[in-house]
Design a protein around this motif. Structure first.
Motif, mmCIF file in Angstrom:
data_model
loop_
_atom_site.group_PDB
_atom_site.id
_atom_site.type_symbol
_atom_site.label_atom_id
_atom_site.label_comp_id
_atom_site.label_asym_id
_atom_site.label_seq_id
_atom_site.Cartn_x
_atom_site.Cartn_y
_atom_site.Cartn_z
ATOM 1 N N SER A 1 8.430 3.024 8.365
ATOM 2 C CA SER A 1 7.277 3.034 7.479
ATOM 3 C C SER A 1 6.113 2.710 8.008
ATOM 4 O O SER A 1 6.162 1.510 8.920
ATOM 5 N N GLU B 1 0.836 -1.153 0.042
ATOM 6 C CA GLU B 1 -0.187 -0.119 0.044
ATOM 7 C C GLU B 1 0.810 1.196 0.012
ATOM 8 O O GLU B 1 2.072 1.108 0.157
ATOM 9 N N ASP B 2 0.233 2.451 -0.019
ATOM 10 C CA ASP B 2 0.733 3.592 0.063
ATOM 11 C C ASP B 2 1.327 3.614 1.347
ATOM 12 O O ASP B 2 0.703 3.563 2.670
ATOM 13 N N SER C 1 1.731 1.951 6.763
ATOM 14 C CA SER C 1 0.676 2.026 5.802
ATOM 15 C C SER C 1 -0.214 3.257 6.041
ATOM 16 O O SER C 1 -0.799 3.441 7.295
ATOM 17 N N LYS C 2 -0.599 3.925 5.128
ATOM 18 C CA LYS C 2 -1.687 5.131 5.102
ATOM 19 C C LYS C 2 -2.740 4.658 5.672
ATOM 20 O O LYS C 2 -3.820 5.306 5.935
ATOM 21 N N LYS C 3 -2.990 3.277 5.432
ATOM 22 C CA LYS C 3 -4.217 2.659 5.525
ATOM 23 C C LYS C 3 -4.632 2.563 7.056
ATOM 24 O O LYS C 3 -5.685 2.550 7.538
#
Ligand code: 5GP
Length: 194
Positions: A108, A89-90, A110-112
Motif C-alpha cells: 500500500s 490516510e486513504d 498513501s493517496k497523499k
C-alpha cells in the motif's frame, strides 16, 4: 562487463539455480558507493523523460531509489508491505505474491503521496516473476498517474518478469541481467556488457 556485474561476481552468491544472494551491498548491508553509482545510472537512463516521482517497495528498493531520486531531483515514495500504525490516510493497495518468500502481501501507499498526473519511475532491487513490479504499476495507475518505466538493479532474465512488463508496453531498464545461476556460477546476458 559493467560495474554492477563486477560487484555481483565478486560478492554475490548463487544460493540455488534460481536465487541470488547479494546481502553484502543490497539486501542487508548496503554499500553506499555501489548505490550511488546505481542511482547515477538510473538517472542517466531516464533523464529527459519528465520523471516527477520515484516509487519503490520496502525495504531493499529504498537505497537505490533514494540515490536515483537524489540524481533526478525528485521525491521517493516506498510502498509498505505491512500497514503502519501512523498510516491513517486513504490508501491505494495491490496484492503481490512473493515466489521467494511464498507469501502474499497487500502492498500500500498513501493517496497523499501518489497523485494523478505524475510521471512515475518504479525502482526495485530484483525483477524475477514481475509480481512486485506489476503490483507497483497497479498502484501508480490506480492513482491516475503514468508509469514512465522500471529501473531494476538486478534482473533474473531466465524468469518471466521482464517479458511480462514488456508485453504490457512498459520500458524496462535493468542494470545487471543475470542469464543463469546454474551450478553455483553467475553469468550475465550479453546485452549488459559495455
Ligand atoms: P518478483 O515479484 O519479480 O517475482 O520478485 C521480486 C522481489 O522478490 C524482489 O523485490 C526481491 O525482493 C525478491 N527476489 C526475487 N528473486 C530474488 C533473488 O534471487 N534474490 C533476492 N535477494 N531477492 C529476490
Amino acid at each position: 562487463m559493467n560495474f554492477l556485474e563486477e560487484v555481483i561476481l565478486k560478492e554475490g552468491q548463487a544460493l540455488s539455480d534460481k536465487v541470488l544472494k547479494v546481502d553484502s551491498f543490497l539486501n542487508h548491508q548496503v554499500d553506499p558507493d555501489v548505490m550511488r553509482k546505481v542511482g547515477e545510472e538510473f538517472a542517466r537512463r531516464f533523464k529527459g523523460t519528465g520523471i516527477t516521482k520515484i516509487l519503490t517497495i520496502e525495504s531493499s528498493g529504498i537505497a537505490p531509489a533514494v540515490m536515483a531520486g537524489l540524481e533526478l531531483g525528485v521525491k521517493v515514495i516506498f510502498a509498505r508491505k505491512r500497514k503502519s500504525l501512523t498510516q491513517n490516510e486513504d490508501l491505494l493497495t495491490a496484492n503481490v505474491y512473493s515466489f521467494t518468500k511464498e507469501e502474499k502481501n497487500e502492498i500500500s501507499v498513501s493517496k497523499k503521496w501518489l497523485t494523478a498526473g505524475e510521471n512515475v519511475l518504479i525502482i526495485d532491487d530484483f525483477l524475477a516473476h514481475g509480481e512486485a513490479a506489476l503490483g507497483l504499476a497497479h498502484l501508480v495507475e490506480a492513482a491516475g498517474a503514468n508509469v514512465a518505466g522500471f529501473g531494476i538493479v538486478i534482473e533474473k532474465s531466465f524468469q518471466s518478469g521482464r517479458e511480462k512488463l514488456l508485453k504490457k508496453g512498459y520500458r524496462v531498464e535493468s542494470l545487471a541481467r543475470v542469464a543463469s545461476l546454474s551450478n553455483g556460477s553467475i553469468t550475465f546476458t550479453r546485452q549488459t556488457e559495455e
